[in-house]
Structures are given as C-alpha cells and as structure tokens.
Design an enzyme around this catalytic site. Structure first.
Site, PDB file in Angstrom:
ATOM      1  CD  GLU A   1      -4.522 -11.987  -5.151  1.00 16.58           C
ATOM      2  OE1 GLU A   1      -3.520 -12.562  -4.682  1.00 16.58           O
ATOM      3  OE2 GLU A   1      -5.496 -12.602  -5.604  1.00 16.58           O
TER       4      GLU A   1
ATOM      5  CB  CYS B   1       3.583 -10.818  -2.060  1.00 14.58           C
ATOM      6  SG  CYS B   1       3.312 -11.652  -3.638  1.00 14.58           S
TER       7      CYS B   1
HETATM    8  P1  NAD Z   1       1.886   0.344  -1.846  1.00 10.06           P
HETATM    9  O1  NAD Z   1       2.318   1.249  -0.744  1.00 10.06           O
HETATM   10  O2  NAD Z   1       2.352   0.582  -3.230  1.00 10.06           O
HETATM   11  O3  NAD Z   1       0.299   0.330  -1.813  1.00 10.06           O
HETATM   12  C1  NAD Z   1      -0.475  -0.402  -2.709  1.00 10.06           C
HETATM   13  C2  NAD Z   1      -1.475   0.505  -3.371  1.00 10.06           C
HETATM   14  O4  NAD Z   1      -2.368   1.005  -2.377  1.00 10.06           O
HETATM   15  C3  NAD Z   1      -0.840   1.717  -4.061  1.00 10.06           C
HETATM   16  O5  NAD Z   1      -1.403   1.854  -5.338  1.00 10.06           O
HETATM   17  C4  NAD Z   1      -1.183   2.866  -3.131  1.00 10.06           C
HETATM   18  O6  NAD Z   1      -1.379   4.070  -3.816  1.00 10.06           O
HETATM   19  C5  NAD Z   1      -2.465   2.415  -2.476  1.00 10.06           C
HETATM   20  N1  NAD Z   1      -2.623   2.955  -1.130  1.00 10.06           N
HETATM   21  C6  NAD Z   1      -1.661   3.134  -0.208  1.00 10.06           C
HETATM   22  N2  NAD Z   1      -2.169   3.667   0.920  1.00 10.06           N
HETATM   23  C7  NAD Z   1      -3.498   3.828   0.695  1.00 10.06           C
HETATM   24  C8  NAD Z   1      -4.585   4.315   1.487  1.00 10.06           C
HETATM   25  N3  NAD Z   1      -4.408   4.761   2.721  1.00 10.06           N
HETATM   26  N4  NAD Z   1      -5.832   4.302   0.928  1.00 10.06           N
HETATM   27  C9  NAD Z   1      -6.027   3.862  -0.322  1.00 10.06           C
HETATM   28  N5  NAD Z   1      -5.031   3.391  -1.114  1.00 10.06           N
HETATM   29  C10 NAD Z   1      -3.785   3.365  -0.618  1.00 10.06           C
HETATM   30  O7  NAD Z   1       2.240  -1.160  -1.539  1.00 10.06           O
HETATM   31  P2  NAD Z   1       2.436  -1.870  -0.153  1.00 10.06           P
HETATM   32  O8  NAD Z   1       1.139  -1.914   0.600  1.00 10.06           O
HETATM   33  O9  NAD Z   1       3.666  -1.425   0.511  1.00 10.06           O
HETATM   34  O10 NAD Z   1       2.707  -3.340  -0.774  1.00 10.06           O
HETATM   35  C11 NAD Z   1       3.433  -4.275  -0.115  1.00 10.06           C
HETATM   36  C12 NAD Z   1       2.513  -5.341   0.435  1.00 10.06           C
HETATM   37  O11 NAD Z   1       1.805  -5.914  -0.641  1.00 10.06           O
HETATM   38  C13 NAD Z   1       3.230  -6.466   1.116  1.00 10.06           C
HETATM   39  O12 NAD Z   1       2.514  -6.827   2.273  1.00 10.06           O
HETATM   40  C14 NAD Z   1       3.172  -7.586   0.110  1.00 10.06           C
HETATM   41  O13 NAD Z   1       3.256  -8.867   0.654  1.00 10.06           O
HETATM   42  C15 NAD Z   1       1.866  -7.309  -0.529  1.00 10.06           C
HETATM   43  N6  NAD Z   1       1.827  -7.875  -1.865  1.00 10.06           N
HETATM   44  C16 NAD Z   1       0.970  -8.869  -2.138  1.00 10.06           C
HETATM   45  C17 NAD Z   1       0.961  -9.453  -3.379  1.00 10.06           C
HETATM   46  C18 NAD Z   1       0.009 -10.549  -3.729  1.00 10.06           C
HETATM   47  O14 NAD Z   1      -0.036 -10.908  -4.901  1.00 10.06           O
HETATM   48  N7  NAD Z   1      -0.729 -11.111  -2.801  1.00 10.06           N
HETATM   49  C19 NAD Z   1       1.854  -9.004  -4.353  1.00 10.06           C
HETATM   50  C20 NAD Z   1       2.715  -7.989  -4.042  1.00 10.06           C
HETATM   51  C21 NAD Z   1       2.703  -7.409  -2.800  1.00 10.06           C
END
Ligand code: NAD
Length: 456
Positions: free
Chosen positions: A210, A244
């Site tokens: 997602e 998102c």
């Molecule tokens: P985040 O930094 O919290 O990361 C998400 C998860 O991935 C966390 O639990 C984190 O610990 C893990 N993570 C981070 N780096 C990692 C790595 N190198 N290896 C393994 N795991 C790792 O969140 P984010 O990525 O900043 O989230 C924002 C993004 O998520 C935006 O692009 C947003 O559009 C997207 N998003 C999508 C939805 C959806 O429903 N499609 C919902 C919310 C957010």
C-alpha cells in the site's frame, strides 16, 4: 524480548492447531478487538495528539470511527465471506462438485507507517483476523506514542502466539523481513516497498504493498467551484496534508482559475482563521527532516495564501502555490504536507496526457458536473481509486477495495476485499465415482477423436 524467529515459530505452531480457522474464534476476537479500542480510545487520542498534534475530532473520524465501521462490517458479513463458494464443474470433471475454499495464509506480517499510525495497523489486522490468520504487527517508530499504546492494547487482549506487536525502527523491520512469513502487508513509501518485495521474494512470500504517490485533482470549468474548493481543502489539509490519498496538486481550467483561487482563499480563512499556526485543527509535521523538506518547497513559485511556518511546533500553514510547473521540485515527489500547487490547463486532453505520463497515482479526483467528462476521466486515468466531485471519501466505503496500482502499490483491502487479501482461494474438486471417463487413459483406442470432439 522473545527472539523474532521464536515469535514466528510459536505463532506457526498455534496456527496449526486450527483454532484461528474456527469462525466463532474469529468473531469472538474481532469483538474483543473492538471492545479494546473502545477502552483505549482516550490513550489512542492522546498519543495521536503527541505524535502528530492531531485534533481529537479528526483523530476519531480517521483512526477510530473508521475501524469500528470496518469491524462491524466484518462481523456482519464474515459468515457469508468465509462460506465455500460452489462453482460449476468443467467438462473433464463433469458430474463432480467444485468449490472455492478460502483458507488463511498462516502467519502474516503487517508493517505500518506513521501518518495514520493506529488505523493503518489495525485495519489490515481486521482482514487478517477475519480470514483466520495469526499476525505480527510492526508499528512505525516515527509515531512512538501510538506504537506504545498499540503494544499495550494488543498484548493485553491477545496471546502472543495469536497476535503480537514488535516495536522498533528500521533494523527491527529488516529483521522481521528476513523471516519466512506466509504473507506480508506493507503500508508506506515506494522505496521501502521495493525493499519489502525483495525480502519477500527470498521466501516467495506474497505481498500487498500500500504505497503513495502524487494524487492529481482536476477542476473543470463546469465544476461546482464552491463545493470543490471546500472539499479539496478538507482532503488536502486534514492531518496537515500527510495523507496518502490527499490531493497532491490541483489542475484547474484556466477560465475559472481566478474565481476558484478566491474561493480557496475564502474558505482557508474560514476554516483556519487569521493565525492558522495557532489553530488546533492544524496538525504538525511528523519530524524535522520532513519539516525542512516541505519548507524548501515554500521558496518555489508564488505563495497565494499561507506560507507561515514554525520550526518549534513543526507547523506549516495551509499554503497555496502558484506559478508552478512540472520542472519544480514540488512536482517531482509526493508532497505529503500542507502545500497545494495550483496549475492551470486549457483542455482536458492535456491534463489526461500529463497525468498518464506520470507513475500511476494512488488516487485521482475530478470535479465537474458534466457526465461525459466524468466518464472520460474515469475511463482514461488509471489509479488506485477515484472520487468524482469530492476527495478522499472513497476510502470510507467498505464495499470498495482500497489499494494502489503500478507505482502506488499492489493488492487491496477493506471489507470483503480485506478478507480476500489475507485468504488463499483454494480450488477443490469432489470427483464423482458414479462413472469414469476412460478416454483419458493411455490404452483407450479412439481417445484423440473423442477428446477433439469434446474440447473444441
Ligand atoms: P515510515 O517511515 O513510517 O515507514 C513505514 C514502515 O516501514 C515503518 O514501520 C518503518 O519502520 C518501516 N521501514 C522504514 N524503512 C525501512 C527499511 N529500510 N527497511 C524495512 N522497513 C523499513 O513511513 P513512510 O514510508 O514515510 O510513509 C509515508 C508513505 O506511505 C507515503 O508515500 C504515503 O503516501 C504512503 N502511505 C500509503 C498509504 C496507503 O494506504 N496506500 C497509507 C499511508 C501512507
């Protein structure tokens, strides 16, 4: 802390007892989950205030109310969803009984981001539980207060071998991803999504991703401009733009741009007042890195409204940006903050061309009262989901699948789609013994003639 491999093994052993497959067990635990959320409501709201300065009303709507609806929906329909589905039998299995059995994958890993840190962890969990899985939940380290509350809540109601929470940062996430899970559900950015998929490939674990992207919002000259302005502002600035499926940018037809901008300005003043940074309905940016990234965009183009920011509270006022082109850095990545670029267009055709030249977005919004234009947009723009004449709200309908396509992700959930997301659809044929087609056997003389006569 118990080792991750051990946690997984214990869950796998528990899964193999078959308990989680029992419909009564699933329903009983969904009820337990709902009751726990109710009990933890004040703690959840408090944690969301601390992590994201989320106002209680917005937090309730987007993180709690939506989950109650999702649980109630699953409780109401689960029996029907889980029922084996009888299908017709083909020619070779004539006389047999054929059905689809929905079986849980086993032990799932659910990784959530920080922007809706409670809802995005629990909503997939509802699907996982409804389908009869065990699960390990990994909340985001960037929303530490919510992470703690989730830990307490889940550990207080479920035995670790059924559902458990593993808190921690990137290293923990990577450690989890090394394990041979039966299913991985990841919500977050595209870059990490690719890492998740790579890690999953090692064990051939199915993944649901997602992800995000730049969700376009198109305002046609035939739109109800007043409603469009209000609805776009709500969808964009809730959670300070860190949604998102928030409208990322607006493309507005040139002849109505001026009137539309005036309406946006009018409603921004009405919604957030003279001093938006002091308004309690404006959330904060999650951390300094994102605050500085967003601050950088404020130097691009011309500010039509807003532009104020405060590094101490990490708040940025809802901002309208003009004079932006696709060459600006604000148009190169998902904004994920309270900044809305406004780009004019002449013909809808050019909008379609520009949008379809970009990676497929998670959402797309079109405002117009013209049915044929609505159909054109729905038909030509591929994206995760769409709302016509509003934004964001398609996520709230449990009858609709929620998920991305292409760069915005793969797989979908919510309602029955959530059940299917965590189930394997197994084909089962109950062959008849009443007769036997002997033409398939190697010693049958006229096999070729009969087979050709049947399968043509
Ligand atoms: P985040 O930094 O919290 O990361 C998400 C998860 O991935 C966390 O639990 C984190 O610990 C893990 N993570 C981070 N780096 C990692 C790595 N190198 N290896 C393994 N795991 C790792 O969140 P984010 O990525 O900043 O989230 C924002 C993004 O998520 C935006 O692009 C947003 O559009 C997207 N998003 C999508 C939805 C959806 O429903 N499609 C919902 C919310 C957010």
């Amino acid at each position: 802390m118990m080792k991750i491999a051990e946690l997984l093994q214990n869950q796998r052993t528990f899964f193999h007892t078959g308990k989680t497959k029992d419909l009564a067990f699933r329903l009983e635990n969904l009820a337990k989950l709902k009751e726990a959320i109710k009990r933890y409501e004040p703690d959840i709201l408090n944690a969301l205030q601390k992590d994201l300065a989320r106002h209680e009303t917005d937090a309730y709507l987007t993180e709690i109310g939506i989950l109650y609806e999702e649980i109630k929906f699953a409780q109401k329909h689960l029996k029907k969803w889980a029922k084996p589905k009888s299908v017709k039998s083909g020619k070779l299995v004539f006389g047999a009984k054929s059905e689809i059995r929905y079986e849980p994958y086993g032990v799932g890993l659910i990784i959530a981001p920080w922007n809706y840190p409670f809802q995005l962890l629990i909503s997939p969990l509802i699907g996982a539980m409804a389908a009869g899985n065990c699960a390990i939940l990994k909340p985001s380290e960037l929303s530490p207060h919510v992470s703690k509350v989730v830990y307490q809540m889940i550990e207080g109601i479920f035995p670790k071998e059924y559902i458990t929470v593993v808190e921690g940062g990137v290293e923990i996430s990577q450690e989890l991803l090394k394990q041979p899970f039966d299913h991985i559900f990841y919500t977050g950015g595209e870059k990490v999504g690719k890492m998740v998929m790579k890690a999953a490939a090692k064990h051939l674990t199915p993944v649901v991703l997602e992800l995000g992207g730049k969700s376009p919002t198109i305002v046609d000259k035939d739109a109800d401009l007043d409603l469009a302005a209000k609805r776009i502002l709500w969808g964009k600035f809730i959670n300070a733009g860190q949604t998102c499926i928030a409208p990322d940018y607006v493309m507005v037809q040139e002849e109505v741009k001026e009137v539309f901008v005036r309406k946006l300005q009018h409603y921004l003043l009405e919604f957030y007042g003279e001093d938006p940074l002091e308004n309690v309905r404006l959330g904060k940016i999650v951390n300094d890195r994102h605050f500085e990234r967003l601050q950088g965009y404020l130097d691009e183009g011309v500010i039509l409204y807003g532009g104020q920011s405060d590094p101490d509270s990490r708040k940025i006022a809802p901002t309208l940006l003009d004079g932006i082109t696709w060459d600006n850095s604000v148009m190169k990545e998902e904004i994920f903050g309270p900044i809305l670029p406004i780009l004019p267009f002449v013909h809808l055709k050019e909008v379609i061309e520009q949008v379809t030249n970009q990676p497929k977005p998670l959402a797309c919004y079109f405002f117009s009262t013209d049915n044929s234009k609505q159909e054109l947009i729905v038909d030509t723009i591929s994206c995760g989901g769409m709302t016509i004449n509003d934004c964001v709200v398609h996520i709230s309908n449990p009858n609709l699948p929620f998920g991305g396509v292409g760069a915005s992700g793969m797989g979908s959930y919510h309602g029955e789609h959530g059940f299917h997301c965590f189930s394997h659809a197994k084909s089962v044929v109950y062959q008849t013994n009443r007769f036997d087609f002997s033409f398939r056997y190697p010693n049958y003389k006229n096999a070729a003639r009969i087979i050709r006569a049947i399968f043509k």
